[in-house]
Motif scaffolding. Structure first.
Motif, mmCIF file in Angstrom:
data_model
loop_
_atom_site.group_PDB
_atom_site.id
_atom_site.type_symbol
_atom_site.label_atom_id
_atom_site.label_comp_id
_atom_site.label_asym_id
_atom_site.label_seq_id
_atom_site.Cartn_x
_atom_site.Cartn_y
_atom_site.Cartn_z
ATOM 1 N N LEU A 80 54.339 57.802 56.191
ATOM 2 C CA LEU A 80 55.045 58.327 54.527
ATOM 3 C C LEU A 80 53.878 57.327 53.813
ATOM 4 C CD1 LEU A 80 59.549 57.819 54.258
ATOM 5 C CD2 LEU A 80 57.844 59.788 54.964
ATOM 6 N N HIS A 81 53.144 56.471 53.982
ATOM 7 C CA HIS A 81 52.754 55.754 53.260
ATOM 8 C C HIS A 81 53.633 55.341 52.132
ATOM 9 C CE1 HIS A 81 48.850 58.319 54.828
ATOM 10 N NE2 HIS A 81 49.797 59.102 54.644
ATOM 11 N N VAL A 82 54.887 54.573 53.015
ATOM 12 C CA VAL A 82 55.049 53.562 52.303
ATOM 13 C C VAL A 82 54.632 52.413 52.235
ATOM 14 C CG1 VAL A 82 57.181 52.405 52.326
ATOM 15 C CG2 VAL A 82 57.217 54.626 52.348
ATOM 16 N N LEU B 173 65.662 59.137 52.667
ATOM 17 C CA LEU B 173 65.074 59.435 51.419
ATOM 18 C C LEU B 173 63.950 59.223 50.247
ATOM 19 C CD1 LEU B 173 66.900 59.871 48.460
ATOM 20 C CD2 LEU B 173 67.235 58.017 48.658
ATOM 21 N N ALA B 174 63.013 58.608 50.885
ATOM 22 C CA ALA B 174 61.674 58.393 50.531
ATOM 23 C C ALA B 174 61.146 59.562 50.892
ATOM 24 C CB ALA B 174 60.747 56.855 50.829
ATOM 25 N N ALA B 175 60.968 60.104 51.853
ATOM 26 C CA ALA B 175 60.321 61.447 52.026
ATOM 27 C C ALA B 175 60.823 62.804 50.851
ATOM 28 C CB ALA B 175 60.687 61.682 53.595
ATOM 29 N N GLU B 176 63.006 62.864 51.218
ATOM 30 C CA GLU B 176 62.675 63.860 50.306
ATOM 31 C C GLU B 176 62.171 63.892 48.504
ATOM 32 O OE1 GLU B 176 66.895 63.962 50.635
ATOM 33 O OE2 GLU B 176 66.946 64.318 52.779
ATOM 34 N N LEU B 177 62.352 62.224 47.973
ATOM 35 C CA LEU B 177 61.850 61.663 47.294
ATOM 36 C C LEU B 177 60.381 62.673 46.516
ATOM 37 C CD1 LEU B 177 63.094 58.485 45.827
ATOM 38 C CD2 LEU B 177 63.710 60.894 45.306
#
Length: 255
Positions: free
Chosen positions: A125-127, A162-166
Motif C-alpha cells: 500500500l506504500h504506507v 481501511l488505508a487501502a479503501e481510503l
C-alpha cells in the motif's frame, strides 16, 4: 528543504527503473545530475521532469516528440519557467516530510501485530517503503493515524484494509476534481494543444493551484462529514452509556 535523490531513489520515487532513467538521460530528455565527487545527485526538478516524461510516454508520445515539446517550451521561455511547470505537475505535491521508521519503532507502535504479513501489506500500500535496513513512511500522519486506531483496539490488519479503501476513494474524488479543471480549462483547447512561451506561466500557475485546492476541498468535506457521521453512528452508544451512568447514580432515565 530541497529533496535530493541518488539515481535509485529517483527511479523508485517516480515508479520506474534505473535503466529507464539512464535511457531518458541518454535521449536528452532528463537534465544531467549535479556531481558531488563520484556521486550523481538529482533534485525535485529532476523528479518532476521524470514524472512528466513518464506521463507523456503513457499517452503514446515517442521520445522524439517528447524532446520536441520540451525543447519548444524551453525555447519559448526560460529553463526556470519550464522547470516551474514541471514542479507544479509533481515535485511539490507532498507537504509531508518522509520519516525513517525502524523495526523497533514499528514494534513500539503496533506491538505483536507487526508480522511479516502486515509489513508486506503496508509495503504493497506504500504506507511503508523499504530503504536498506530500515523503512520510510512517505506519510508519517497516515502511519500515526494507524497507530491511533490500533491503540483504540482496531486490529492492524483492519487498519491497513481501511488505508487501502481510503486511498481508492480519495484517488477517485481527487480525479473528479482535477478532471473538472482539465475539462474546462485545458481540454477545450484541444488534445494536442501546448502553451506558448508567454502562456506557460499562467498554466503553470493553474496546475500549481491544484494541490492546495484538492487539499482544501477534501479537508472541508471530511470535516463536515465527521460532524454528521460521528453523532449518527456513535450517538446511540453515547446515550446508552449516559443512561447507564444515571441509573448507577440512582437517577431515573430521562429525568
Amino acid at each position: 528543504m530541497v529533496a535530493e535523490y541518488r539515481i535509485d531513489d529517483l527511479a523508485r520515487a517516480a515508479g520506474t527503473s534505473v535503466r529507464n532513467v539512464r535511457v531518458y538521460q541518454d535521449r536528452e530528455l532528463l537534465p544531467p545530475p549535479v556531481r558531488r565527487g563520484r556521486t550523481a545527485i538529482y533534485s525535485d526538478a529532476h523528479l518532476a521532469r521524470l514524472r512528466l516524461i513518464l506521463a507523456m510516454l503513457e499517452r503514446g508520445y515517442a521520445f522524439a516528440q517528447i524532446k520536441e515539446m520540451l525543447d519548444a517550451w524551453q525555447a519559448g521561455h526560460s529553463l526556470a519557467d519550464v522547470l516551474g511547470l514541471e514542479e507544479a505537475t509533481g515535485a511539490a505535491w507532498s507537504h509531508e516530510q518522509p520519516a525513517i521508521v525502524r523495526m523497533a519503532d514499528l514494534v513500539r507502535m503496533f506491538g505483536a501485530q507487526v508480522t511479516p504479513a502486515t509489513i508486506r501489506r503496508a509495503l504493497e500500500l506504500h504506507v511503508l517503503e523499504r530503504h536498506g535496513a530500515h523503512f520510510v513512511a512517505p506519510s508519517p500522519k497516515l502511519l500515526e493515524a494507524g497507530r491511533e486506531l490500533v491503540t483504540l483496539g482496531v486490529p492492524l490488519a483492519e487498519a491497513l484494509r481501511l488505508a487501502a479503501e481510503l486511498q481508492t476513494e480519495t484517488d477517485r474524488i481527487t480525479a473528479l476534481l482535477v478532471g473538472m479543471v482539465r475539462q474546462y480549462v485545458l481540454d477545450p483547447k484541444g488534445p494536442d494543444w501546448l502553451p506558448s512561451g508567454d502562456e506557460l506561466p499562467h498554466y503553470a500557475d493553474v496546475i500549481s493551484r491544484l494541490h492546495p485546492l484538492v487539499m482544501s476541498a477534501l479537508s472541508a468535506a471530511v470535516d463536515r462529514s465527521a460532524q454528521r457521521v460521528i453523532p449518527q453512528m456513535m450517538g446511540d452508544r453515547l446515550i446508552a452509556m449516559v443512561e447507564k451512568a444515571r441509573r448507577r447514580d440512582g437517577a431515573e432515565p430521562g429525568a
